[in-house]
Design a protein around this motif. Structure first.
Motif, PDB file in Angstrom:
ATOM      1  N   UNK A  52       0.851  -1.335   0.098  1.00 51.33           N
ATOM      2  CA  UNK A  52       0.070  -0.003   0.012  1.00 51.33           C
ATOM      3  C   UNK A  52       0.875   1.321   0.107  1.00 51.33           C
ATOM      4  N   UNK A  53       2.107   1.310   0.668  1.00 51.03           N
ATOM      5  CA  UNK A  53       2.877   2.303   0.610  1.00 51.03           C
ATOM      6  C   UNK A  53       3.253   2.271  -0.666  1.00 51.03           C
ATOM      7  N   UNK A  54       3.750   1.746  -1.426  1.00 51.60           N
ATOM      8  CA  UNK A  54       4.269   1.604  -2.818  1.00 51.60           C
ATOM      9  C   UNK A  54       3.111   2.341  -3.612  1.00 51.60           C
ATOM     10  N   UNK A  55       1.893   2.147  -3.484  1.00 47.12           N
ATOM     11  CA  UNK A  55       0.842   2.764  -4.037  1.00 47.12           C
ATOM     12  C   UNK A  55       0.506   4.334  -3.760  1.00 47.12           C
ATOM     13  N   UNK A  60       2.180  10.030  -4.876  1.00 47.72           N
ATOM     14  CA  UNK A  60       2.891  11.343  -4.215  1.00 47.72           C
ATOM     15  C   UNK A  60       2.367  11.664  -2.840  1.00 47.72           C
ATOM     16  N   UNK A  61       1.848  10.621  -2.070  1.00 48.14           N
ATOM     17  CA  UNK A  61       1.110  10.628  -0.876  1.00 48.14           C
ATOM     18  C   UNK A  61       2.080  10.158   0.193  1.00 48.14           C
ATOM     19  N   UNK A  68       2.453   3.675   6.304  1.00 52.26           N
ATOM     20  CA  UNK A  68       2.394   2.441   6.024  1.00 52.26           C
ATOM     21  C   UNK A  68       3.691   1.673   6.212  1.00 52.26           C
ATOM     22  N   UNK A  69       4.994   2.158   5.729  1.00 51.24           N
ATOM     23  CA  UNK A  69       5.914   1.254   5.740  1.00 51.24           C
ATOM     24  C   UNK A  69       6.520   1.403   7.280  1.00 51.24           C
ATOM     25  N   UNK A  85      11.233   1.440   0.935  1.00 44.97           N
ATOM     26  CA  UNK A  85      10.223   2.306   0.551  1.00 44.97           C
ATOM     27  C   UNK A  85      10.005   3.646   1.439  1.00 44.97           C
ATOM     28  N   UNK A  86      10.373   3.288   2.798  1.00 42.85           N
ATOM     29  CA  UNK A  86      10.006   4.435   3.650  1.00 42.85           C
ATOM     30  C   UNK A  86      11.378   5.306   3.231  1.00 42.85           C
TER      31      UNK A  86
END
Length: 179
Positions: A52-55, A60-61, A68-69, A85-86
């Motif tokens: 979800x973090x990738x999404x 750009x949120x 999420x990360x 990702x974080x």
């Protein structure tokens, strides 16, 4: 046995007949005994949060991606993708120190020599040092202005004091200089 009658468009939605535009029910994942680095539901939870973090990253949120990360890391502290990702989200949000810390964690502890993390560390470290120097210079300027505002009442300024750093101990020696 007679099945219940089908819902008609005029019937209000009930617990058994969800509304047409209602979101799909959330998938419940129990807190299993997967543990850090292990399989099980903790790993699944970490993967879901990181995905979800990738999404969020693609939209750009960045703050939501960081959140999420962080949740993914809480579920599985050894999940490398969550740190990467974080780090990306933090960098894009302007938190270079946090991005550097995440990439250093991957490159130095979790997956030693990870090429992407090592490249990010090499790119971020000079930027973080530059930012720290800028903050230090700004802080020293403000402290000097404060000192001058107080010393001005006595006919002095911070220019009347000379600070020399002792390389052996790292401490400073301050001397009064008459101008």
């Amino acid at each position: 046995w007679d099945p219940p009658p089908a819902a008609t468009p005029s019937d209000p939605p009930s617990r058994t007949t969800p509304a047409k535009d209602a979101p799909p029910p959330a998938v419940a994942v129990s807190n299993g005994s997967g543990g850090s680095g292990g399989g099980g539901t903790d790993r699944i939870r970490a993967i879901c949060h990181a995905n979800r973090a990738a999404c969020y990253l693609s939209m750009e949120r960045f703050e939501e991606a960081v959140a999420d990360c962080t949740a993914a890391i809480a579920a599985d502290a050894a999940y490398v993708k969550a740190y990467l990702r974080r780090g990306t989200a933090r960098e894009r949000a302007g938190d270079l120190e946090g991005a550097l810390a995440d990439n250093e964690k991957v490159a130095d502890e979790l997956e030693v020599g990870h090429a992407g993390a090592a490249a990010a560390v090499a790119r971020l470290r000079p930027a973080v040092e530059r930012k720290r120097e800028e903050m230090k210079d700004e802080m020293m300027g403000k402290l000097k202005d404060l000192g001058n505002s107080i010393l001005g009442n006595f006919g002095l300024s911070t220019d009347n004091f000379k600070a020399e750093k002792d390389d052996a101990t790292g401490s400073y020696n301050i001397q009064f200089v008459q101008n």
